[in-house]
Enzyme design. Structure first.
Site, PDB file in Angstrom:
ATOM      1  N   LYS A  89     -14.254   1.295  -3.584  1.00 10.72           N
ATOM      2  CA  LYS A  89     -15.266   1.780  -2.628  1.00 10.72           C
ATOM      3  C   LYS A  89     -16.291   2.655  -3.355  1.00 10.72           C
ATOM      4  CE  LYS A  89     -12.144   2.164   1.318  1.00 10.72           C
ATOM      5  NZ  LYS A  89     -11.466   3.106   2.201  1.00 10.72           N
ATOM      6  N   HIS A 107       6.635 -27.103  -1.037  1.00  6.17           N
ATOM      7  CA  HIS A 107       5.951 -28.207  -1.711  1.00  6.17           C
ATOM      8  C   HIS A 107       4.806 -27.723  -2.598  1.00  6.17           C
ATOM      9  CE1 HIS A 107       8.138 -31.206   0.739  1.00  6.17           C
ATOM     10  NE2 HIS A 107       8.244 -30.144   1.523  1.00  6.17           N
ATOM     11  N   GLU A 167       0.827  -1.202   0.000  1.00  9.26           N
ATOM     12  CA  GLU A 167       0.000   0.000   0.000  1.00  9.26           C
ATOM     13  C   GLU A 167       0.870   1.264   0.000  1.00  9.26           C
ATOM     14  OE1 GLU A 167      -2.906   0.048   3.207  1.00  9.26           O
ATOM     15  OE2 GLU A 167      -4.442   0.765   1.854  1.00  9.26           O
TER      16      GLU A 167
HETATM   17  O1  PA5 Z   1      -3.061   1.868   5.945  1.00 12.98           O
HETATM   18  C1  PA5 Z   1      -4.179   2.302   5.786  1.00 12.98           C
HETATM   19  O2  PA5 Z   1      -4.417   3.520   5.853  1.00 12.98           O
HETATM   20  C2  PA5 Z   1      -5.367   1.397   5.542  1.00 12.98           C
HETATM   21  O3  PA5 Z   1      -5.011   0.100   5.396  1.00 12.98           O
HETATM   22  C3  PA5 Z   1      -6.346   1.500   6.684  1.00 12.98           C
HETATM   23  O4  PA5 Z   1      -5.700   1.112   7.860  1.00 12.98           O
HETATM   24  C4  PA5 Z   1      -7.565   0.628   6.460  1.00 12.98           C
HETATM   25  O5  PA5 Z   1      -8.156   0.939   5.240  1.00 12.98           O
HETATM   26  C5  PA5 Z   1      -8.572   0.828   7.574  1.00 12.98           C
HETATM   27  O6  PA5 Z   1      -8.940   2.169   7.675  1.00 12.98           O
HETATM   28  P1  PA5 Z   1      -9.669   2.720   8.944  1.00 12.98           P
HETATM   29  O7  PA5 Z   1      -8.791   2.536  10.128  1.00 12.98           O
HETATM   30  O8  PA5 Z   1      -9.915   4.155   8.635  1.00 12.98           O
HETATM   31  O9  PA5 Z   1     -10.959   1.944   9.104  1.00 12.98           O
END
Ligand code: PA5
Length: 449
Positions: A426, A312, A291
């Site tokens: 989303k 394996h 990410e």
């Molecule tokens: O690293 C990030 O920002 C994301 O992975 C969030 O942690 C994830 O989408 C969850 O978001 P939130 O804590 O706002 O529910």
């Protein structure tokens, strides 16, 4: 007890680089380290994680320990609701430190931790509701934005069930929320209902939040020593600080070598473990690097395998498939337990040559044999060694990976602290579900169906 630091070895990867050296990537990593510390890079409003270990207050640590103790006494199951950065760090540390069969062994004094809110599966949620009938359970709901669909759905369902089973007043004491200090639906809800809350600081992004209450509270609830975890993280904060030269700074070295390998055709990194307890460390790491770096059509693809299990299944591809990968092995020097392999008189399984050896010796030879095979097969090898699996070294490991990720993202030229690509699915989902405010998007997407 004096603790040493975890170590990084990069020498088995240099052969894949021109002149078998890291070249000017050392200098580039040092520059990126400076940009990170000076706060002059992209996404610099999200650098709070850099000082989380040293900045955490005694007051907050004590408060979390008290909340954990209270929930442990009151509940037989504690749900930690969250997704992505709001659950993977806690899950990774808890799995790494837990008995592999703790879910079969839990007692009244040692509640089981279950993570929820990471999917929208109706079967999963139905089965969860079924499991909880007549059970005394508590909920820790974690969401920085307070608006993420998956955890919000799970929270509404579990909150209702808790209140139906325990009554609203008793239920209130069994719910804790971790969210933004003032924004988002979860903050509004927690304030109105009067729940106990912890804050995720504005300048700490989800995937960099494990050393905040997001990770620390669930880890404390699971019964582990969050002070030792933070001590380890502080040790690594010092060990890869701005004034630590490249030759000694393992976060800068890891960032440098992975960028050098990437620019030389190694587009996939596999994180390898030889202990199933580390599976979720890799899940957390995949999110952290995927990410943070996968943007602007760039970035190493982070993958993970559990060895020897996956030798394996994926072993063939790794040994002999397209030569675009390198591997980073997390090695544990000393297991926490000892099993000596027994001798038998008849030796029907022909394994007496192993008799008297520790199982870990066999595992280590598998690790060494695999490394040599993979290097011979053209897979550069990096190795991170932890002396043991405990809170201190896992604290070091977490901070090491976070620090290296910030440096590495800047070396790649991306903003490591945003995630714009995550919004696309989303928006489509909300348009398809006809969420208020999405009317135009709903019309547009329906024409495509
Ligand atoms: O690293 C990030 O920002 C994301 O992975 C969030 O942690 C994830 O989408 C969850 O978001 P939130 O804590 O706002 O529910």
């Amino acid at each position: 007890m004096i603790m040493t630091n975890i170590t990084l070895s990069i020498d088995k990867a240099l052969g894949a680089l021109p002149n078998a050296t890291i070249g000017n990537y050392a200098e580039k990593a040092s520059q990126a380290l400076q940009v990170l510390h000076n706060g002059t890079g992209k996404g610099n409003e999200f650098l709070g994680w850099l000082n989380l270990p040293s900045d955490i207050s005694e007051q907050e640590m004590t408060a979390m320990e008290k909340t954990a103790e209270r929930l442990r006494k009151q509940c037989e199951i504690i749900f930690v609701i969250g997704i992505g950065g709001s659950y993977l760090g806690a899950k990774a540390i808890i799995e790494a430190l837990s008995d592999s069969f703790s879910w079969l062994k839990h007692t009244k004094d040692d509640p089981i931790i279950v993570f929820a809110g990471q999917n929208i599966s109706e079967d999963y949620l139905f089965e969860l509701q079924n499991l909880l009938k007549n059970k005394k359970f508590g909920i820790v709901c974690i969401s920085k934005s307070g608006t993420t669909t998956e955890p919000a759905l799970a929270f509404r369902l579990l909150k209702k069930q808790l209140e139906d089973q325990q009554g609203k007043a008793a239920g209130k004491d069994l719910i804790v929320c971790i969210t933004d200090k003032s924004r988002g639906a979860l903050r509004t809800l927690a304030t109105q209902e009067g729940y106990e809350t912890y804050v995720i600081a504005d300048d700490v992004g989800g995937r960099f939040s494990v050393l905040s209450p997001v990770g620390l509270l669930p880890i404390a609830i699971a019964g582990f020593d969050i002070r030792a975890l933070i001590q380890g993280a502080v040790a690594m904060q010092k060990a890869c600080a701005l004034d630590v030269p490249f030759e000694k700074n393992i976060a800068a070295q890891y960032a440098a070598i992975r960028n050098a390998l990437y620019q030389n055709g190694k587009k996939i990194e596999i994180l390898v473990n030889f202990h199933p307890k580390l599976h979720f460390i890799a899940e957390w790491w995949k999110q952290l690097y995927g990410e943070s770096e996968g943007k602007d059509h760039k970035g190493i693809f982070p993958a993970a395998v559990d060895f020897t299990t996956d030798l394996h299944s994926m072993g063939q591809w790794i040994q002999d498939g397209e030569r675009t990968i390198f591997e980073t092995v997390i090695s544990v020097a000393e297991p926490n337990n000892t099993v000596i392999f027994p001798k038998t008189d008849d030796n029907l399984d022909n394994l007496n040559f192993l008799a008297g050896k520790r199982v870990d010796t066999i595992n280590k030879m598998a690790e060494l044999g695999t490394m040599i095979a993979h290097i011979d097969g053209g897979v550069p090898n990096l190795k991170i060694e932890l002396p043991k699996l405990n809170e201190f070294y896992l604290g070091e490991l977490i901070y090491f990976f976070e620090k290296a990720c910030g440096i590495s993202g800047y070396m790649l030229g991306v903003n490591p602290f945003d995630q714009p690509g995550v919004e696309d699915y989303k928006n489509n989902m909300f348009a398809l579900l006809e969420k208020p405010g999405y009317e135009e998007a709903t019309k547009a997407i329906k024409k495509r169906l």
